[in-house]
Scaffold this motif. Structure first.
Motif, PDB file in Angstrom:
ATOM      1  N   LEU A  45       0.833  -1.211   0.000  1.00 16.40           N
ATOM      2  CA  LEU A  45       0.000   0.000   0.000  1.00 16.40           C
ATOM      3  C   LEU A  45       0.864   1.258   0.000  1.00 16.40           C
ATOM      4  O   LEU A  45       0.543   2.242  -0.691  1.00 16.40           O
ATOM      5  CB  LEU A  45      -0.925  -0.001   1.212  1.00 16.40           C
ATOM      6  N   MET A  46       1.942   1.259   0.751  1.00 12.88           N
ATOM      7  CA  MET A  46       2.836   2.413   0.781  1.00 12.88           C
ATOM      8  C   MET A  46       3.450   2.658  -0.590  1.00 12.88           C
ATOM      9  O   MET A  46       3.601   3.812  -1.026  1.00 12.88           O
ATOM     10  CB  MET A  46       3.919   2.203   1.836  1.00 12.88           C
ATOM     11  N   ILE A  47       3.803   1.597  -1.287  1.00  8.80           N
ATOM     12  CA  ILE A  47       4.381   1.746  -2.623  1.00  8.80           C
ATOM     13  C   ILE A  47       3.341   2.291  -3.594  1.00  8.80           C
ATOM     14  O   ILE A  47       3.608   3.224  -4.377  1.00  8.80           O
ATOM     15  CB  ILE A  47       4.930   0.397  -3.126  1.00  8.80           C
ATOM     16  N   VAL A  48       2.129   1.739  -3.559  1.00 12.79           N
ATOM     17  CA  VAL A  48       1.072   2.171  -4.472  1.00 12.79           C
ATOM     18  C   VAL A  48       0.686   3.618  -4.213  1.00 12.79           C
ATOM     19  O   VAL A  48       0.584   4.435  -5.147  1.00 12.79           O
ATOM     20  CB  VAL A  48      -0.159   1.253  -4.354  1.00 12.79           C
ATOM     21  N   PHE A  49       0.474   3.975  -2.948  1.00 13.06           N
ATOM     22  CA  PHE A  49       0.100   5.349  -2.616  1.00 13.06           C
ATOM     23  C   PHE A  49       1.185   6.330  -3.030  1.00 13.06           C
ATOM     24  O   PHE A  49       0.901   7.434  -3.488  1.00 13.06           O
ATOM     25  CB  PHE A  49      -0.172   5.481  -1.117  1.00 13.06           C
ATOM     26  N   ASP A  50       2.438   5.942  -2.866  1.00 11.81           N
ATOM     27  CA  ASP A  50       3.532   6.829  -3.228  1.00 11.81           C
ATOM     28  C   ASP A  50       3.617   7.024  -4.736  1.00 11.81           C
ATOM     29  O   ASP A  50       4.025   8.094  -5.209  1.00 11.81           O
ATOM     30  CB  ASP A  50       4.851   6.271  -2.696  1.00 11.81           C
ATOM     31  N   LEU A  51       3.249   6.003  -5.501  1.00 12.84           N
ATOM     32  CA  LEU A  51       3.245   6.135  -6.949  1.00 12.84           C
ATOM     33  C   LEU A  51       2.103   7.019  -7.436  1.00 12.84           C
ATOM     34  O   LEU A  51       2.227   7.715  -8.446  1.00 12.84           O
ATOM     35  CB  LEU A  51       3.149   4.753  -7.615  1.00 12.84           C
ATOM     36  N   LEU A  52       0.982   6.994  -6.698  1.00 14.97           N
ATOM     37  CA  LEU A  52      -0.183   7.771  -7.105  1.00 14.97           C
ATOM     38  C   LEU A  52      -0.080   9.228  -6.688  1.00 14.97           C
ATOM     39  O   LEU A  52      -0.476  10.127  -7.428  1.00 14.97           O
ATOM     40  CB  LEU A  52      -1.459   7.148  -6.526  1.00 14.97           C
ATOM     41  N   THR A  53       0.426   9.470  -5.488  1.00 18.79           N
ATOM     42  CA  THR A  53       0.492  10.836  -4.980  1.00 18.79           C
ATOM     43  C   THR A  53       1.598  10.936  -3.948  1.00 18.79           C
ATOM     44  O   THR A  53       1.996   9.926  -3.361  1.00 18.79           O
ATOM     45  CB  THR A  53      -0.838  11.268  -4.338  1.00 18.79           C
ATOM     46  N   THR A  54       2.096  12.145  -3.709  1.00 16.49           N
ATOM     47  CA  THR A  54       3.119  12.370  -2.699  1.00 16.49           C
ATOM     48  C   THR A  54       2.562  13.096  -1.478  1.00 16.49           C
ATOM     49  O   THR A  54       3.311  13.439  -0.572  1.00 16.49           O
ATOM     50  CB  THR A  54       4.279  13.207  -3.280  1.00 16.49           C
ATOM     51  N   ASP A  55       1.255  13.343  -1.455  1.00 19.56           N
ATOM     52  CA  ASP A  55       0.657  14.116  -0.373  1.00 19.56           C
ATOM     53  C   ASP A  55       0.068  13.250   0.736  1.00 19.56           C
ATOM     54  O   ASP A  55      -0.271  13.758   1.796  1.00 19.56           O
ATOM     55  CB  ASP A  55      -0.447  15.041  -0.926  1.00 19.56           C
ATOM     56  N   VAL A  56      -0.107  11.954   0.504  1.00 23.51           N
ATOM     57  CA  VAL A  56      -0.718  11.097   1.507  1.00 23.51           C
ATOM     58  C   VAL A  56       0.258  10.857   2.659  1.00 23.51           C
ATOM     59  O   VAL A  56       1.480  10.789   2.459  1.00 23.51           O
ATOM     60  CB  VAL A  56      -1.159   9.764   0.858  1.00 23.51           C
ATOM     61  N   PHE A  57      -0.265  10.748   3.869  1.00 23.77           N
ATOM     62  CA  PHE A  57       0.601  10.668   5.048  1.00 23.77           C
ATOM     63  C   PHE A  57       1.431   9.391   5.085  1.00 23.77           C
ATOM     64  O   PHE A  57       2.466   9.337   5.761  1.00 23.77           O
ATOM     65  CB  PHE A  57      -0.244  10.778   6.323  1.00 23.77           C
ATOM     66  N   THR A  58       0.986   8.335   4.390  1.00 25.49           N
ATOM     67  CA  THR A  58       1.761   7.092   4.387  1.00 25.49           C
ATOM     68  C   THR A  58       3.095   7.247   3.670  1.00 25.49           C
ATOM     69  O   THR A  58       3.979   6.399   3.829  1.00 25.49           O
ATOM     70  CB  THR A  58       0.954   5.966   3.716  1.00 25.49           C
ATOM     71  N   SER A  59       3.238   8.309   2.880  1.00 23.56           N
ATOM     72  CA  SER A  59       4.489   8.543   2.167  1.00 23.56           C
ATOM     73  C   SER A  59       5.413   9.502   2.898  1.00 23.56           C
ATOM     74  O   SER A  59       6.521   9.749   2.429  1.00 23.56           O
ATOM     75  CB  SER A  59       4.190   9.101   0.758  1.00 23.56           C
ATOM     76  N   TRP A  60       4.953  10.060   4.019  1.00 21.07           N
ATOM     77  CA  TRP A  60       5.801  10.997   4.757  1.00 21.07           C
ATOM     78  C   TRP A  60       7.038  10.292   5.305  1.00 21.07           C
ATOM     79  O   TRP A  60       7.000   9.113   5.646  1.00 21.07           O
ATOM     80  CB  TRP A  60       5.031  11.615   5.915  1.00 21.07           C
ATOM     81  N   VAL A  61       8.110  11.037   5.402  1.00 24.23           N
ATOM     82  CA  VAL A  61       9.353  10.494   5.952  1.00 24.23           C
ATOM     83  C   VAL A  61       9.162  10.057   7.399  1.00 24.23           C
ATOM     84  O   VAL A  61       9.617   8.978   7.803  1.00 24.23           O
ATOM     85  CB  VAL A  61      10.484  11.541   5.846  1.00 24.23           C
ATOM     86  N   ILE A  62       8.483  10.857   8.200  1.00 23.02           N
ATOM     87  CA  ILE A  62       8.286  10.509   9.604  1.00 23.02           C
ATOM     88  C   ILE A  62       7.454   9.241   9.745  1.00 23.02           C
ATOM     89  O   ILE A  62       7.703   8.402  10.623  1.00 23.02           O
ATOM     90  CB  ILE A  62       7.622  11.685  10.373  1.00 23.02           C
ATOM     91  N   THR A  63       6.469   9.058   8.862  1.00 26.83           N
ATOM     92  CA  THR A  63       5.649   7.844   8.894  1.00 26.83           C
ATOM     93  C   THR A  63       6.487   6.618   8.577  1.00 26.83           C
ATOM     94  O   THR A  63       6.379   5.577   9.255  1.00 26.83           O
ATOM     95  CB  THR A  63       4.486   7.952   7.909  1.00 26.83           C
ATOM     96  N   GLU A  64       7.328   6.719   7.555  1.00 33.64           N
ATOM     97  CA  GLU A  64       8.155   5.583   7.177  1.00 33.64           C
ATOM     98  C   GLU A  64       9.182   5.260   8.265  1.00 33.64           C
ATOM     99  O   GLU A  64       9.496   4.089   8.496  1.00 33.64           O
ATOM    100  CB  GLU A  64       8.843   5.860   5.842  1.00 33.64           C
ATOM    101  N   LEU A  65       9.715   6.279   8.909  1.00 34.80           N
ATOM    102  CA  LEU A  65      10.669   6.030   9.990  1.00 34.80           C
ATOM    103  C   LEU A  65      10.006   5.285  11.145  1.00 34.80           C
ATOM    104  O   LEU A  65      10.559   4.301  11.661  1.00 34.80           O
ATOM    105  CB  LEU A  65      11.254   7.353  10.485  1.00 34.80           C
ATOM    106  N   VAL A  66       8.827   5.741  11.549  1.00 27.04           N
ATOM    107  CA  VAL A  66       8.126   5.098  12.661  1.00 27.04           C
ATOM    108  C   VAL A  66       7.753   3.661  12.303  1.00 27.04           C
ATOM    109  O   VAL A  66       7.971   2.724  13.092  1.00 27.04           O
ATOM    110  CB  VAL A  66       6.880   5.903  13.055  1.00 27.04           C
ATOM    111  N   TRP A  67       7.210   3.477  11.107  1.00 27.40           N
ATOM    112  CA  TRP A  67       6.699   2.150  10.755  1.00 27.40           C
ATOM    113  C   TRP A  67       7.819   1.155  10.475  1.00 27.40           C
ATOM    114  O   TRP A  67       7.772   0.007  10.936  1.00 27.40           O
ATOM    115  CB  TRP A  67       5.762   2.253   9.556  1.00 27.40           C
ATOM    116  N   THR A  68       8.835   1.561   9.713  1.00 24.77           N
ATOM    117  CA  THR A  68       9.941   0.641   9.453  1.00 24.77           C
ATOM    118  C   THR A  68      10.720   0.344  10.737  1.00 24.77           C
ATOM    119  O   THR A  68      11.197  -0.778  10.931  1.00 24.77           O
ATOM    120  CB  THR A  68      10.899   1.207   8.395  1.00 24.77           C
ATOM    121  N   GLY A  69      10.828   1.344  11.631  1.00 23.64           N
ATOM    122  CA  GLY A  69      11.476   1.092  12.913  1.00 23.64           C
ATOM    123  C   GLY A  69      10.704   0.085  13.750  1.00 23.64           C
ATOM    124  O   GLY A  69      11.293  -0.799  14.386  1.00 23.64           O
ATOM    125  N   PHE A  70       9.389   0.213  13.751  1.00 24.57           N
ATOM    126  CA  PHE A  70       8.546  -0.729  14.492  1.00 24.57           C
ATOM    127  C   PHE A  70       8.653  -2.135  13.923  1.00 24.57           C
ATOM    128  O   PHE A  70       8.782  -3.122  14.677  1.00 24.57           O
ATOM    129  CB  PHE A  70       7.097  -0.238  14.448  1.00 24.57           C
TER     130      PHE A  70
END
Length: 205
Positions: free
Chosen positions: A65-90
């Motif tokens: 889902l993160m890959i698909v959303f990032d390909l469609l738009t860059t404004d969704v919160f799942t593509s934010w750097v802080i979101t990816e840091l929190v989720w990949t860290g978890f």
């Protein structure tokens, strides 16, 4: 054309997310089969297998889902750097816990790398212990490596005043270098010209 550092991080991100998704499918199948065997023959299950199943499901749901959303738009919160840091860290913590728990149980139950048992079911379970351990550690290393790289670049970019935390990896300004595909505008400075008065005919006294 994107910048070299940005292209490297963006392509690495896609490669790691895709690889983790693929290995999560394998992990889910192996851990699911081990749980089926232990439930069928021993009416019980291993905690590390349940943790591996849960971690694999979380990875399978979120990374595509993160890959698909990032390909469609860059404004969704799942593509934010802080979101990816929190989720990949978890998730890398969960993958590390799954691999460590599998290694500990493998050592206490089988205690040997060689799975040579006359009972086919036990032999299969031995190999599945090792597979769960291996794929969990691989996913841990991949996600932790991406987490560290992204965190370092984000801190460098934030210190230089770039837009980082609520921007996608494609649009963030890491180290003052934007990741957008637009060419930077350049200003051409024209050399100053000096006008001299025309030279008139010489005057004689």
């Amino acid at each position: 054309m994107g910048f070299v550092g940005a292209t490297w991080l963006e392509y690495t991100r896609l490669a790691i997310f895709g690889t983790v998704t693929l290995f999560s499918i394998v992990e889910l199948g192996v851990a699911g089969n081990l749980t089926y065997l232990t439930n069928t023959y021993y009416n019980n299950y291993y905690g590390f297998a349940a943790l591996a199943i849960a971690t694999a499901v979380l990875s399978l749901i979120t990374f595509p889902l993160m890959i698909v959303f990032d390909l469609l738009t860059t404004d969704v919160f799942t593509s934010w750097v802080i979101t990816e840091l929190v989720w990949t860290g978890f998730l890398w913590v969960l993958w590390l816990a799954s691999g460590a728990a599998a290694a500990d149980k493998d050592n206490s139950v089988f205690g040997s790398i060689d799975c040579s048992y006359f009972n086919g079911k036990i032999n299969t379970a031995c190999h599945e212990f090792q597979a769960i351990e291996a794929f969990a550690f691989i996913n841990w290393i991949l996600l932790m490596g991406y987490f560290v790289a992204l965190l370092v670049m984000a801190i460098l970019g934030a210190r230089k005043g770039g837009r980082i935390w609520t921007a996608s990896v494609k649009a963030a300004e890491f180290g003052g270098i934007g990741l957008s595909t637009e060419k930077p505008t350049t200003t051409t400075v024209q050399p100053a010209t000096t006008q001299y008065p025309p030279t008139g005919p010489s005057q004689t006294a």
